[in-house]
Design a protein around this motif. Structure first.
Motif, short mmCIF file in Angstrom:
data_model
loop_
_atom_site.label_atom_id
_atom_site.label_comp_id
_atom_site.label_asym_id
_atom_site.label_seq_id
_atom_site.Cartn_x
_atom_site.Cartn_y
_atom_site.Cartn_z
N GLY A 26 0.86 -1.69 -0.30
CA GLY A 26 0.02 -0.37 0.13
C GLY A 26 0.76 1.17 -0.06
N PHE A 27 1.80 1.19 0.23
CA PHE A 27 2.82 2.48 0.04
C PHE A 27 4.57 2.00 -1.01
CE2 PHE A 27 5.85 2.18 3.41
CZ PHE A 27 5.33 1.16 4.35
N THR A 28 5.17 2.93 -1.03
CA THR A 28 6.36 2.54 -1.77
C THR A 28 7.43 2.11 -0.77
OG1 THR A 28 6.00 4.15 -3.29
CG2 THR A 28 7.92 3.03 -3.13
N PHE A 29 7.59 0.51 -0.42
CA PHE A 29 8.50 0.00 0.52
C PHE A 29 9.41 1.08 0.68
CE2 PHE A 29 9.01 -2.30 4.02
CZ PHE A 29 10.73 -3.08 3.55
N SER A 30 10.43 0.36 -0.43
CA SER A 30 12.02 1.18 -0.76
C SER A 30 11.68 2.27 -0.54
CB SER A 30 12.11 0.54 -2.44
OG SER A 30 11.04 1.33 -2.70
N ALA A 31 10.88 3.58 -0.38
CA ALA A 31 10.97 5.12 0.09
C ALA A 31 11.49 5.53 1.44
CB ALA A 31 10.17 5.47 -0.58
N TYR A 32 11.20 4.46 2.20
CA TYR A 32 10.74 4.48 4.15
C TYR A 32 11.52 3.87 4.43
CZ TYR A 32 6.90 7.43 2.28
OH TYR A 32 5.93 8.18 1.92
#
Length: 115
Positions: A26-32
């Motif tokens: 549900g979100f851009t995992f690799s960005a967090y």
């Protein structure tokens, strides 16, 4: 829809190991950055560890430093917590989360350390 789902908990004896997993959607995992926290019975949320977006930098609470190791696989949208030399004081519900306060955490996985 953002979802974090932890797994891998269980009942272990003191000194044993467990590896927890958390799958994120549900979100851009690799960005967090990602975080592991826990909550023992009757206590508040305790920050345990965090990892950068590349999986190269980690930080740990003193209570788990040298025993717990956090990693991530961005291709699988998954973060891990390898827990070694477990102690009865490690008994808690473990959560992955989007910040060190435990916000946006999943339902958690129970870890019980007892002989």
């Amino acid at each position: 829809q953002v979802q974090l789902v932890e797994s891998g908990g269980g009942l272990v004896q003191p000194g044993e190991s467990l590896t927890l997993s958390c799958v994120v959607t549900g979100f851009t995992f690799s960005a967090y950055w990602m975080y592991w926290v826990r909550q023992a019975p009757g206590k508040g949320i305790e920050w345990l560890s965090q990892i950068d977006t590349y999986g190269q930098t980690t930080f740990y609470a003193d209570s788990v430093q040298g025993r717990f190791f956090m990693s991530r696989d961005n291709a699988k949208n998954t973060v891990y917590l390898q827990m070694n030399s477990l102690k009865p004081d490690d008994t808690a519900v473990y959560y992955c989360a989007r910040d060190r306060d435990g916000n946006g955490r999943g339902p958690g996985t129970q870890v019980t350390v007892s002989s």
